[in-house]
Design an enzyme around this catalytic site. Structure first.
Site, PDB file in Angstrom:
ATOM      1  N   GLN A  14     -13.906  -6.427   9.247  1.00 47.12           N
ATOM      2  CA  GLN A  14     -14.356  -6.344   7.862  1.00 47.12           C
ATOM      3  C   GLN A  14     -15.847  -6.045   7.852  1.00 47.12           C
ATOM      4  O   GLN A  14     -16.642  -6.816   8.364  1.00 47.12           O
ATOM      5  CB  GLN A  14     -14.082  -7.656   7.119  1.00 47.12           C
ATOM      6  CG  GLN A  14     -12.622  -7.979   6.935  1.00 47.12           C
ATOM      7  CD  GLN A  14     -11.955  -7.139   5.848  1.00 47.12           C
ATOM      8  OE1 GLN A  14     -12.510  -6.145   5.373  1.00 47.12           O
ATOM      9  NE2 GLN A  14     -10.759  -7.530   5.463  1.00 47.12           N
ATOM     10  N   GLU A  61       7.274  10.987  -6.839  1.00 46.76           N
ATOM     11  CA  GLU A  61       8.637  10.585  -7.187  1.00 46.76           C
ATOM     12  C   GLU A  61       9.150   9.480  -6.257  1.00 46.76           C
ATOM     13  O   GLU A  61       9.839   8.554  -6.682  1.00 46.76           O
ATOM     14  CB  GLU A  61       9.565  11.817  -7.175  1.00 46.76           C
ATOM     15  CG  GLU A  61      10.969  11.563  -7.688  1.00 46.76           C
ATOM     16  CD  GLU A  61      11.037  10.969  -9.110  1.00 46.76           C
ATOM     17  OE1 GLU A  61      10.049  11.066  -9.871  1.00 46.76           O
ATOM     18  OE2 GLU A  61      12.091  10.370  -9.439  1.00 46.76           O
ATOM     19  N   LYS A  68       0.834  -1.217   0.000  1.00 47.92           N
ATOM     20  CA  LYS A  68       0.000   0.000   0.000  1.00 47.92           C
ATOM     21  C   LYS A  68       0.862   1.259   0.000  1.00 47.92           C
ATOM     22  O   LYS A  68       0.760   2.102   0.890  1.00 47.92           O
ATOM     23  CB  LYS A  68      -0.965  -0.020   1.184  1.00 47.92           C
ATOM     24  CG  LYS A  68      -1.983  -1.157   1.119  1.00 47.92           C
ATOM     25  CD  LYS A  68      -3.067  -1.014   2.167  1.00 47.92           C
ATOM     26  CE  LYS A  68      -4.184  -2.022   2.007  1.00 47.92           C
ATOM     27  NZ  LYS A  68      -3.826  -3.401   2.359  1.00 47.92           N
TER      28      LYS A  68
HETATM   29  O1  C5P Z   1      -8.332 -11.770   7.330  1.00 48.37           O
HETATM   30  P1  C5P Z   1      -9.077 -11.199   6.176  1.00 48.37           P
HETATM   31  O2  C5P Z   1      -9.706 -12.257   5.281  1.00 48.37           O
HETATM   32  O3  C5P Z   1     -10.033 -10.102   6.561  1.00 48.37           O
HETATM   33  O4  C5P Z   1      -7.914 -10.532   5.291  1.00 48.37           O
HETATM   34  C1  C5P Z   1      -8.118  -9.529   4.409  1.00 48.37           C
HETATM   35  C2  C5P Z   1      -6.805  -9.094   3.877  1.00 48.37           C
HETATM   36  O5  C5P Z   1      -7.054  -8.191   2.798  1.00 48.37           O
HETATM   37  C3  C5P Z   1      -5.926  -8.338   4.875  1.00 48.37           C
HETATM   38  O6  C5P Z   1      -4.580  -8.732   4.641  1.00 48.37           O
HETATM   39  C4  C5P Z   1      -6.110  -6.873   4.524  1.00 48.37           C
HETATM   40  O7  C5P Z   1      -4.947  -6.119   4.705  1.00 48.37           O
HETATM   41  C5  C5P Z   1      -6.435  -6.954   3.040  1.00 48.37           C
HETATM   42  N1  C5P Z   1      -7.195  -5.846   2.476  1.00 48.37           N
HETATM   43  C6  C5P Z   1      -8.476  -5.515   2.830  1.00 48.37           C
HETATM   44  N2  C5P Z   1      -9.137  -4.475   2.241  1.00 48.37           N
HETATM   45  C7  C5P Z   1      -8.542  -3.780   1.284  1.00 48.37           C
HETATM   46  C8  C5P Z   1      -7.236  -4.098   0.902  1.00 48.37           C
HETATM   47  C9  C5P Z   1      -6.605  -5.155   1.505  1.00 48.37           C
HETATM   48  O8  C5P Z   1      -9.057  -6.146   3.680  1.00 48.37           O
HETATM   49  N3  C5P Z   1      -9.207  -2.802   0.667  1.00 48.37           N
END
Ligand code: C5P
Length: 243
Positions: free
Chosen positions: A198, A83, A77
């Site tokens: 999430q 630059e 990320k």
């Molecule tokens: O454990 P889980 O299934 O929630 O993992 C989701 C992974 O996806 C994590 O490594 C998190 O950093 C990544 N991620 C996310 N949302 C984003 C980008 C990446 O959950 N927009």
């Protein structure tokens, strides 16, 4: 949206078992290797992110995965002045890594895309852990869907290869951007889940039916009693969708 293919189901030339990306979110190299061993052939693509990057042996892990013919998604990320991002991307290209995430506005994404070499640049649209309340806190007046679509359109025009997008926003991306852009969907939960961070979650089937090219799954595999079995169960679900 296409009536014959309502969710915009992905038929890109991607090996079916590469459609599952496992988020290897562990604190250090030894634990990473232990989990890789346990997973065996159930996982072909590994996402290695900031936690492992800061543990000190990131590139040892990259080499180990490449030796085993695994693909790598460097979820670093990147976010800095253009630059600096350009120079960082140059350092990471040519190492056998497939995907790299970059944050930011047009000039940052453009700098990354211009110097990407053999990397595929994935733009982060809106973190799937964000909901309406979080966006209010950040001062975004628009809704999540508009923000994701606008960021994705810009990313494609600029030369990025794909976006990270929740499965809930994927149909809209497909409807407006067709299949030019890779859509990579984290926030996958086998069942309704409100116990972790999430917030915009979908199941494996929903994600692909909504147009994801790849899914990213972390904790549902890592925290399973048998991670290999959990990953294989997801692979079977994906295989069924693709037969
Ligand atoms: O454990 P889980 O299934 O929630 O993992 C989701 C992974 O996806 C994590 O490594 C998190 O950093 C990544 N991620 C996310 N949302 C984003 C980008 C990446 O959950 N927009």
């Amino acid at each position: 949206m296409n009536a014959a293919n309502p969710g915009g189901f992905s038929h890109k030339d991607i090996a079916v078992r590469d459609r599952l990306i496992f988020a290897l979110d562990v604190p250090d190299y030894d634990q990473a290797v232990d989990l890789i061993e346990r997973l065996g052939d159930s996982v072909q693509v590994y996402k290695i992110g900031l936690e492992l990057f800061l543990s000190g042996r990131y590139f040892d892990l990259v080499d180990l995965l490449l030796k085993r013919d695994r693909k790598i998604f460097a979820d670093l990320k990147l976010f800095d002045v253009p630059e600096t991002v350009r120079r960082a991307v140059r350092r990471l290209s040519g190492r056998g890594i497939t995907f790299l995430t970059v944050h930011g506005n047009d000039s940052i994404l453009r700098a990354a895309a211009e110097d990407k070499g053999d990397l595929k640049i994935l733009a982060v649209t809106a973190l799937t852990s964000l909901d309406r309340g979080d966006l209010d806190d950040l001062g975004f007046a628009c809704n999540v869907e508009d923000l994701v679509l606008s960021r994705a359109k810009r990313a494609l025009e600029i030369g990025c290869d794909g976006v990270i997008s929740s499965g809930l926003e994927a149909p809209r991306l497909r409807a407006h951007l067709d299949h030019k852009l890779l859509v990579i969907t984290p926030g996958i939960r086998p069942v309704e889940n409100r116990t972790d961070d999430q917030k915009r979650v979908v199941t494996v089937d929903q994600a692909f039916n909504n147009g994801a090219d790849h899914i990213v799954v972390g904790r549902p595999i890592k925290n399973a009693e048998d991670p290999c079995k959990a990953a294989e169960a997801i692979q079977e679900t994906i295989a069924k969708l693709y037969t």
